[in-house]
Design an enzyme around this catalytic site. Structure first.
Site, mmCIF file in Angstrom:
data_model
loop_
_atom_site.group_PDB
_atom_site.id
_atom_site.type_symbol
_atom_site.label_atom_id
_atom_site.label_comp_id
_atom_site.label_asym_id
_atom_site.label_seq_id
_atom_site.Cartn_x
_atom_site.Cartn_y
_atom_site.Cartn_z
ATOM 1 N N ASP A 208 -5.328 66.398 6.815
ATOM 2 C CA ASP A 208 -4.736 67.551 7.493
ATOM 3 C C ASP A 208 -4.205 68.587 6.496
ATOM 4 O OD1 ASP A 208 -3.622 69.046 9.636
ATOM 5 O OD2 ASP A 208 -1.700 68.014 9.384
ATOM 6 N N GLU A 453 -2.456 56.567 5.188
ATOM 7 C CA GLU A 453 -3.013 56.317 6.517
ATOM 8 C C GLU A 453 -4.496 55.990 6.512
ATOM 9 O OE1 GLU A 453 -2.008 59.526 9.152
ATOM 10 O OE2 GLU A 453 0.136 59.121 9.044
ATOM 11 N N TYR A 506 5.132 59.558 14.635
ATOM 12 C CA TYR A 506 5.379 60.861 15.271
ATOM 13 C C TYR A 506 5.687 60.677 16.755
ATOM 14 C CZ TYR A 506 3.954 63.056 10.940
ATOM 15 O OH TYR A 506 3.904 63.468 9.624
ATOM 16 N N GLU A 542 6.995 59.390 6.835
ATOM 17 C CA GLU A 542 6.753 60.683 7.491
ATOM 18 C C GLU A 542 7.353 60.636 8.887
ATOM 19 O OE1 GLU A 542 2.667 62.090 7.805
ATOM 20 O OE2 GLU A 542 2.267 61.512 5.723
HETATM 21 C C1 GCB Z 1 0.210 62.529 9.184
HETATM 22 C C2 GCB Z 1 -0.466 62.788 7.894
HETATM 23 C C3 GCB Z 1 -0.216 64.180 7.366
HETATM 24 C C4 GCB Z 1 -0.292 65.188 8.515
HETATM 25 C C5 GCB Z 1 0.782 64.858 9.511
HETATM 26 C C6 GCB Z 1 0.728 65.808 10.724
HETATM 27 O O1 GCB Z 1 0.390 61.421 9.600
HETATM 28 O O2 GCB Z 1 -0.171 61.827 6.920
HETATM 29 O O3 GCB Z 1 -1.169 64.466 6.391
HETATM 30 O O4 GCB Z 1 -0.172 66.502 8.069
HETATM 31 O O5 GCB Z 1 0.594 63.549 9.981
HETATM 32 O O6 GCB Z 1 1.476 66.767 10.769
HETATM 33 O O7 GCB Z 1 -0.110 65.581 11.577
#
Ligand code: GCB
Length: 648
Positions: A208, A453, A506, A542
């Site tokens: 990403d 990941e 997330y 994260e």
């Molecule tokens: C993740 C990734 C990261 C993305 C982020 C997102 O899990 O490791 O590279 O930018 O989520 O914002 O989706």
């Protein structure tokens, strides 16, 4: 010349497979530093540039563009180095270009470098993305696979052939990714002529961030004497007040050389010395290297001067002097803690990207210093080099400022089962060799991350990560090794081999979007599950939410600053319960907004930054700042004058 699409892609892949032949690492990769025996000449600035827009992207090789001045082969434009080329012009085809681009620059090599046969001249590229081939005066001198690590070539004899001529440096760089590159990618041709133009293809990536390309870090020439210090390895420890610096110096160019190793404190006083190529230096009343906010004097560095003499004749010798900054500290991991100098360390930090307007991933000092000022303002004590190794210049800043680093290799987006094969693995091992070779002596680097990941629940992941982690530990037994996971705790194949579990999640964003109320339950379950199964300390590597600066809604809605704040605060409540047990850190995603490929879920890039891409704070930056300073006061050992900044 028009070439059928599938042939063109084969051609690109063929080039990569031929050039991708891996050679064992040859020699050290000490950062070029000036000294009484070494000179450095930077080649940053404007280079001639030409993208090979031919259908198979191969015209540059077919017509041997490296054999004459690039401007004689066709139209060239001025291109800054270091910088990504993508955002420099108004041409959308260059922004999204895939294939070979060519850089060229002529340079005058100082006459004394040429006339003195005892001087080696080395051409070094800090990094170029992704595959590079380098010629000097039309002769190939090196090639390198991988976008974020340095490579170099000795060019002494070449430049001596015709000392009157300027030296013409040509660098071809290809950003094509395959299933076996790191990161992986694929080229897909769209052959339906009712929908796509002739030759239409796209590069699919599984990560990403924008696949910026070009020469991203400084290019320079530097000298060493013919007999020279090729590498230095230091490992540090301490007992009571005595620091221990175990070192090993390798010298190249002569069978015998005498050495003098002197360790100096910040004031230039010698604190220990030796004259053997390896040994242990003892430092009484040691000043340890401490992280920022953990001590009143963070980032203390000694200087290790290595002075080597080798006889040339009965009357003269080669002398080489190299000075390495050395921080004395230890790192250890228990079932529930991360220890720096035997004291519990809690990561309150950020994930970053090398990313900014116009420059893309190009190294930029103004940006680097601004970012460090923001990190310190925030009260952050650490960052992860998501998702690739950052410039050495950045790690040197971390050493000096006491910012702790989780050093990640470009193993991001390993999602396809074909990227777990033998050739992917052997390339991944080489990348770890290169990364550890470059970064092993940085006290700020406290842990290696071998991937982000990956599809770690796939069966081949077990062998892959077992091998990769074992290999990394064999390269460096002083630091823990991890990879970053977002997979299911019960099915993750690599977790048994890591020292620290690093989890990305997330909740209420990609899962249950808009439902902040799920966070306490789901985050709590996440921690209990991972700890219950593996009994290893956990970092929330994260978490975050996109927020468009200036977009407001109360009650909070996704993409507003209020939602980003509320999400962060719900996570923080759970962190505060678990950090008393086995959670050893939290790293926000992300420090700043950053560019991505165009996609329906990205509005000109990823907006999970707590700062905008221009480094202005969103509301979340203030929430985090308050928290991080509070954590620092609780978990660090701050003297009274560093307690909360008065504005908090
Ligand atoms: C993740 C990734 C990261 C993305 C982020 C997102 O899990 O490791 O590279 O930018 O989520 O914002 O989706």
């Amino acid at each position: 010349m028009s070439v059928p699409g599938s042939f063109a892609v084969l051609r690109v892949l063929w080039l990569l497979s031929v050039f991708g032949t891996v050679l064992p690492l040859d020699g050290g990769m000490l950062f070029p530093r000036e000294s009484s025996s070494r000179e450095v000449k930077e080649l940053n600035g404007l280079w001639d540039f030409r993208a090979d827009g031919s259908p198979n992207r191969n015209e540059g090789f077919e017509k041997a563009w490296y054999k004459r001045r690039l401007a004689e082969t066709g139209p060239v434009i001025e291109m800054p180095v270091p910088a990504s080329y993508n955002d420099i012009t108004q041409d959308p085809t260059l922004r999204d270009f895939i294939g070979w681009v060519w850089y060229e620059r002529e340079v005058f090599v100082p006459a004394r470098w040429i006339s003195d046969e005892g001087t080696r001249v080395i051409l070094r590229v800090g990094s170029a993305h992704y595959y590079s081939i380098v010629w000097v005066n039309g002769e190939k001198v090196t090639e390198h696979e991988g976008g974020h690590l340095p490579f170099e070539a000795e060019i002494s004899s070449l430049i001596r052939r015709d000392p009157t001529k300027p030296c013409r440096i040509t660098i071809a760089v290809n950003n094509t990714l395959t299933l076996e590159t790191l990161p992986p990618g694929t080229i897909q041709y769209m052959n339906d002529r009712t929908r796509y133009p002739d030759g239409f293809f796209v590069q699919n990536i599984y990560f990403d961030f924008f696949n910026y390309a070009g020469i991203h870090r400084p290019v320079l020439l530097y000298t060493t004497p013919k007999v020279y210090v090729d590498d230095i390895i230091v490992e540090t420890n301490f007992m009571d007040d005595t620091g221990l610096v175990r070192y090993k110096v390798s010298v190249q160019g002569a069978a015998t050389a005498t050495l003098k190793v002197t360790l100096m404190d910040k004031d230039g006083h010698c604190v220990a010395s030796s004259n053997t190529p390896s040994g242990v230096l003892k430092v009484v009343d040691v000043k340890l290297w401490w992280p920022y906010l953990m001590h009143e004097n963070p980032g203390y560095l000694y200087s290790m001067e290595v002075r080597q003499h080798a006889p040339v004749s009965e009357t003269s010798t080669y002398e080489d002097v190299y000075t390495l900054p050395v921080g004395i500290r230890t790192v250890n991991v228990t079932k529930t803690q991360f220890l720096v100098n035997n004291k519990p360390f809690y990561f309150h930090g950020v994930n970053k990207h090398e990313d900014s307007d116009i420059r893309g991933k190009g190294l930029d000092w103004a940006l680097i210093v601004k970012d460090f000022n923001l990190i310190k303002w925030l009260g952050a004590n650490s960052f992860r080099t998501s998702h690739y190794p950052y410039a050495e210049e950045i790690l040197q800043m971390c050493d000096r400022h006491g910012i702790v680093v989780i050093d990640e290799c470009p193993g991001v987006g390993i999602k396809d089962i074909r990227s777990f094969g033998n050739s992917s693995l052997s390339h991944h091992l080489v990348v770890m060799d290169e990364l550890v070779r470059r970064d092993k002596n940085h006290p700020s680097v406290v842990m290696w991350s071998v991937a982000n990941e990956p599809a770690s629940e796939m069966p081949p992941a077990e062998f892959y990560f077992k091998t990769l982690i074992k290999h990394t530990k064999a390269l460096d037994h002083t630091r823990p090794v991890t990879y970053i996971t977002d997979s299911n705790y019960a099915r993750d194949k690599g977790a048994p081999f890591v020292d620290v579990v690093c989890v990305n999640s997330y909740f209420s964003w990609y899962h249950d979007p808009g439902h902040l109320e799920v966070i306490p339950i789901q985050l709590n379950a996440q921690f209990e599950n991972w700890y219950g199964k593996y009994k290893k300390p956990i970092i929330q590597s994260e978490y975050g939410a996109d927020a468009l600066p200036g977009l407001h809604m109360d009650p909070p809605m996704m993409f507003t600053e209020e939602y980003q704040n509320a999400l962060l605060q719900s996570y923080h409540d759970v962190f505060d319960q678990k950090r008393k047990q086995y959670v050893i850190g939290e790293l926000i995603w992300n420090f700043a907004d950053f560019m991505t490929a165009q996609a329906i879920h990205r509005v000109v890039g990823n907006k999970k930054g707590i700062f905008t891409r221009q480094r202005q704070p969103k509301a979340a930056a203030f929430i985090l700042r308050k928290r991080y300073w509070r954590l620092a006061n609780e978990t660090g050992r701050l003297p009274p004058w560093t307690k909360y900044p008065c504005s908090l």
